[in-house]
Write a protein that holds these residues in place. Structure first.
Motif, mmCIF file in Angstrom:
data_model
loop_
_atom_site.group_PDB
_atom_site.id
_atom_site.type_symbol
_atom_site.label_atom_id
_atom_site.label_comp_id
_atom_site.label_asym_id
_atom_site.label_seq_id
_atom_site.Cartn_x
_atom_site.Cartn_y
_atom_site.Cartn_z
ATOM 1 N N PRO A 41 0.830 -1.211 0.000
ATOM 2 C CA PRO A 41 0.000 0.000 0.000
ATOM 3 C C PRO A 41 0.863 1.259 0.000
ATOM 4 O O PRO A 41 2.100 1.210 0.044
ATOM 5 C CB PRO A 41 -0.769 -0.127 1.314
ATOM 6 N N ARG A 42 0.196 2.395 -0.041
ATOM 7 C CA ARG A 42 0.902 3.673 0.062
ATOM 8 C C ARG A 42 1.420 3.871 1.476
ATOM 9 O O ARG A 42 0.732 3.583 2.451
ATOM 10 C CB ARG A 42 -0.041 4.825 -0.298
ATOM 11 N N THR A 43 2.627 4.366 1.571
ATOM 12 C CA THR A 43 3.208 4.743 2.858
ATOM 13 C C THR A 43 3.767 6.149 2.721
ATOM 14 O O THR A 43 4.133 6.583 1.618
ATOM 15 C CB THR A 43 4.322 3.772 3.273
ATOM 16 N N ALA A 44 3.845 6.861 3.828
ATOM 17 C CA ALA A 44 4.288 8.255 3.735
ATOM 18 C C ALA A 44 4.780 8.751 5.077
ATOM 19 O O ALA A 44 4.373 8.255 6.139
ATOM 20 C CB ALA A 44 3.140 9.146 3.245
ATOM 21 N N ALA B 223 -3.207 0.715 4.948
ATOM 22 C CA ALA B 223 -3.750 -0.630 4.709
ATOM 23 C C ALA B 223 -3.831 -1.348 6.043
ATOM 24 O O ALA B 223 -3.196 -0.939 7.020
ATOM 25 C CB ALA B 223 -2.864 -1.410 3.734
ATOM 26 N N PRO B 224 -4.607 -2.425 6.109
ATOM 27 C CA PRO B 224 -4.554 -3.245 7.321
ATOM 28 C C PRO B 224 -3.169 -3.848 7.472
ATOM 29 O O PRO B 224 -2.509 -4.192 6.480
ATOM 30 C CB PRO B 224 -5.616 -4.330 7.065
ATOM 31 N N LEU B 225 -2.722 -3.983 8.688
ATOM 32 C CA LEU B 225 -1.406 -4.580 8.951
ATOM 33 C C LEU B 225 -1.622 -6.037 9.318
ATOM 34 O O LEU B 225 -2.160 -6.352 10.381
ATOM 35 C CB LEU B 225 -0.705 -3.818 10.084
ATOM 36 N N LEU C 228 7.681 -2.907 7.507
ATOM 37 C CA LEU C 228 8.980 -2.648 8.137
ATOM 38 C C LEU C 228 9.958 -2.008 7.157
ATOM 39 O O LEU C 228 10.659 -1.044 7.505
ATOM 40 C CB LEU C 228 9.556 -3.952 8.683
ATOM 41 N N LYS C 229 10.016 -2.519 5.924
ATOM 42 C CA LYS C 229 10.936 -1.946 4.942
ATOM 43 C C LYS C 229 10.594 -0.485 4.655
ATOM 44 O O LYS C 229 11.493 0.366 4.544
ATOM 45 C CB LYS C 229 10.887 -2.758 3.653
ATOM 46 N N SER C 230 9.300 -0.196 4.512
ATOM 47 C CA SER C 230 8.889 1.184 4.236
ATOM 48 C C SER C 230 9.215 2.097 5.412
ATOM 49 O O SER C 230 9.682 3.226 5.226
ATOM 50 C CB SER C 230 7.389 1.231 3.928
ATOM 51 N N LEU C 231 8.984 1.617 6.609
ATOM 52 C CA LEU C 231 9.278 2.413 7.801
ATOM 53 C C LEU C 231 10.769 2.716 7.892
ATOM 54 O O LEU C 231 11.170 3.877 8.120
ATOM 55 C CB LEU C 231 8.799 1.663 9.044
#
Length: 767
Positions: free
Chosen positions: A577-580, A613-615, A624-627
């Motif tokens: 999903p989108r992360t920001a 998105a739901p986790l 985790l990678k996006s964070l």
């Protein structure tokens, strides 16, 4: 001010037994003499720097702010646990109890006509119903005869289907405007099953071949494979083989499909239709339309090729068409060209001036009448060998129970037929109900369509569904209720009893033209493809995949492929999903995507991460990678680097300031191993777009809480919904007794940011 502050802390601690939610930072005390029940306090910016990390908060506290900088408390409701066993038993007792009133309500609900017919406003409704019924009946007759080509059956069976479907839906349907009857896609699906079973039984699929007669049983492969039935129609006793076996397959298929629909109604499985998205249905309709178009080309040009079966029917049919193009009948080609020009011109004029016309032009009926007269008096069948419809008997064939042995053979094929029939009917019913401001009952619609298949199957009819084109015509000609369906059935009955033999000389190429022109709406979807792509690329991909699979493989496989692919697209969206990272909108309490918007200010020492998105287990690694990527910090790697640094420090202390193997001094080696400087002290996770957590999701949040804590970085959750909060509590995220919940959970991002700013963390988070 601090004295007042700590007095207030003591006051709230005394309210701990009441379990009131309190994340509010108490600031402004309007009166020290306020009683213990007063739990509302206002917040002033001039004392907002008070350290709140040392405040003791009650167990289930929550805090919300409004735009006037005041704060108020929210208390979670205590839900009483219900005994599911008692609820189930109560429902069973209610369901199986029988009283006169309940029996009456059941009958009234099962036959909605008993509710609305006594209230029928004759003066207001009757003329609209009569007009729409006559128009639909006039359209229905040529379409029923034409669609018999798709189903691989004689035209008389299509007329039976149209008659019984209208009568039964009049009694059981809840939509006032839907036109239920023969439908091109359903006819195609029936025809594919009929052709397959005829081929397996050894029959010739050539439409013009004479039925071989047997001796009442299925013969061996060395002989003509036939099944003999006796039909009595107006005193005429006739034996048939291929025709009767074909209608036996169709009625068995229709009966099983109807049973499936009734069972889905009994067990309330109408939710299945939710998994067929608009893109899937549109792609399925367009792909099936290409198959229908391909199947009619041989009639347009008058060539005789076998009906293709199995996967890849569209490609195989076109190959056979080009191989046999030299056999084209010039009479059929000319007739087809004239009919298509007339029909297309009439349709375009009708669409352009539809607001001025009181009812649609009966172009199909006019074309059929004129073409039949020309064919009859020109002897086109004898002179030019043009294929004609043949004899259509009048009256009704005696009812017959569908064959159980054939039901077993077509049980699997009946399932997609039942689902497609129900989905199209309910979709059109809901569309009409929304447009004309009334309600339908989807479950009753399933019963209605189911019995529109079960009962007619005893009268030599095949599967039905609501049809979009006829429904639109019905609504545009003044239809008010399903009385119009009865009028349409009477028109079909008139043809069945008296007029059917008049269509003997009607050319099949004329019927093929009517079918092809009726596909205009579905084929026009190709023209809308660029606009669809601009709106949503994923839905366009679903449409293309469903259309391609339906056309190139088979309609049933195409529907299955489209549904599965649509679900996979949804899963893929939740997996990546989108992360920001969020920044603060200047001079406000709101935060937005720093990548998408200009003029956002970053919050010093605080990173705000949003996951849309739901986790759950499938996207844990992506979370985790996006964070780690957006915050530019992997706590595991940083922790490992610090441990290595500490180990080197200890080694240098033991060895003294000796040069290393590489010739570097202690200071140079230390600079190579020193941990990176961390530019934030707190991580705020915006959970507003996380609808739920599974066990893996809870463990993931616990993992980042632990990892960042080792680096002296606090993790704060904001905007969690009650479901997520409950999952975190059950997973032990807040500790055993959830005492630290108020230090970790906030009902707005702004609250979490202010809390993070007020924490007494070291200015330098590195070792």
């Amino acid at each position: 001010t601090r004295a007042l502050h700590w007095d207030n802390v003591a006051l709230k601690a005394s309210l701990k037994e009441d379990k009131l939610l309190s994340l509010c930072i108490s600031a402004k005390i309007t009166s020290m003499s306020s009683n213990l029940s007063s739990i509302f306090f206002t917040l002033q910016e001039r004392i907002h720097g008070v350290n709140t990390s040392t405040m003791e908060r009650p167990l289930d506290a929550t805090k919300m702010e409004n735009n006037t900088s005041s704060c108020f408390f929210m208390e979670r409701k205590t839900h009483v646990k219900t005994n599911r066993k008692e609820i189930v038993l109560a429902k069973l007792r209610k369901s199986f109890s029988c009283t006169p009133r309940k029996l009456k309500n059941f009958v009234m609900d099962f036959f909605p006509v008993l509710q609305w017919l006594p209230k029928y406003q004759c003066k207001e409704y009757i003329w609209g119903d009569i007009m729409s019924g006559l128009v639909i009946g006039i359209i229905l007759v040529p379409q029923a005869i034409a669609y018999s080509l798709l189903a691989g059956l004689k035209p008389i069976y299509s007329l039976y289907t149209s008659f019984f479907a209208n009568i039964i839906y009049f009694l059981m349907g809840t939509s006032r405007h839907v036109s239920v009857g023969i439908f091109s896609l359903i006819s195609l699906m029936v025809g594919q099953v009929v052709d397959r079973e005829l081929l397996l039984a050894g029959f010739d699929l050539n439409d013009d071949s004479m039925p071989a007669l047997g001796h009442g049983s299925l013969q061996s492969d060395s002989q003509s494979n036939t099944t003999v039935f006796n039909l009595t129609t107006d005193g005429m006793n006739a034996e048939c083989g291929k025709e009767c076996y074909a209608i036996s397959i169709a009625t068995a298929l229709t009966f099983v499909a109807g049973v499936y629909q009734v069972l889905m109604g009994v067990f309330r499985l109408g939710f299945i239709s939710m998994y067929l998205s608009e893109s899937v249905l549109d792609g399925f309709a367009t792909g099936a339309s290409l198959t229908i178009l391909t199947a009619q080309v041989k009639y347009l040009i008058g060539i005789k090729i076998p009906r293709s079966q199995g996967h890849g029917m569209l490609v195989i049919t076109w190959i056979n068409i080009f191989r046999n193009i030299y056999q084209a009948n010039i009479c059929d080609i000319i007739t087809s060209a004239i009919c298509i020009v007339v029909l297309v011109t009439a349709k375009e004029l009708g669409d352009r001036y539809k607001h001025k016309l009181k009812f649609p032009l009966p172009t199909e009926l006019v074309v059929i009448v004129v073409a039949t007269l020309v064919s009859h008096y020109g002897n086109l069948n004898e002179v030019y060998s043009s294929s004609v419809s043949g004899a259509i008997p009048t009256g009704f064939i005696a009812p017959k129970v569908p064959r159980f042995d054939l039901m077993i053979r077509v049980a699997v094929d009946a399932l997609p037929l039942a689902v497609v029939s129900f989905v199209f009917t309910v979709s059109l019913s809901e569309m009409c109900a929304k447009k004309y401001a009334y309600t339908i009952r989807a479950n009753q619609e399933m019963f209605a369509v189911g019995f529109c298949n079960i009962i007619p199957s005893f009268f030599h009819s095949f599967a039905t569904s609501a049809a979009l084109a006829k429904t639109l015509v019905k609504t545009s000609t003044g239809c008010q209720t399903q009385v119009s369906g009865v009028i349409s059935a009477m028109v079909v009955l008139l043809v069945l009893l008296f007029l059917a033999p008049l269509f003997y000389s009607l050319q099949k190429c004329v019927l093929a033209c009517i079918i092809i022109i009726s596909l205009r709406g579905a084929l026009r979807k190709f023209r809308d493809l660029p606009a669809r792509y601009q709106v949503n690329k994923v839905d366009t991909m679903v449409w293309v995949v469903t259309m391609s699979a339906s056309a190139l493989i088979s309609t049933e496989i195409g529907l299955l492929v489209g549904t599965v692919f649509s679900m996979l697209c949804i899963i893929a969206r939740t997996q990546q999903p989108r992360t920001a990272l969020l920044g603060q909108i200047q001079d406000t309490n709101f935060y937005e995507d720093d990548f998408e918007y200009e003029n956002l200010s970053s919050v010093p020492k605080v990173k705000i991460f949003r996951f849309e998105a739901p986790l759950y287990y499938a996207n844990r690694n992506y979370f985790l990678k996006s964070l780690y990527r957006l915050t530019d910090l992997d706590p595991n790697l940083e922790a490992a680097r610090r441990k290595k640094y500490e180990k080197k420090e200890k080694q240098h202390l033991k060895k003294g300031d000796q040069p290393t193997v590489n010739g570097l001094g202690r200071r140079d080696t230390t600079l190579q191993l020193v941990p990176k400087q961390i530019d934030f002290q707190a991580l705020v996770v915006d959970c507003s777009s996380i609808p739920f957590l599974d066990t893996t999701g809870v463990n993931t949040l616990k993992e980042i809480l632990k990892d960042y804590k080792e680096l002296n970085i606090s993790v704060l959750l904001a905007c969690c919904n009650p479901s997520v909060i409950d999952s975190l509590k059950r997973g032990g995220y807040f500790g055993k007794d959830s005492r630290s919940m108020q230090e970790m959970l906030f009902y707005s991002i702004h609250n979490a940011v202010w809390f993070a700013k007020d924490q007494n963390l070291p200015a330098d988070c590195s070792v």
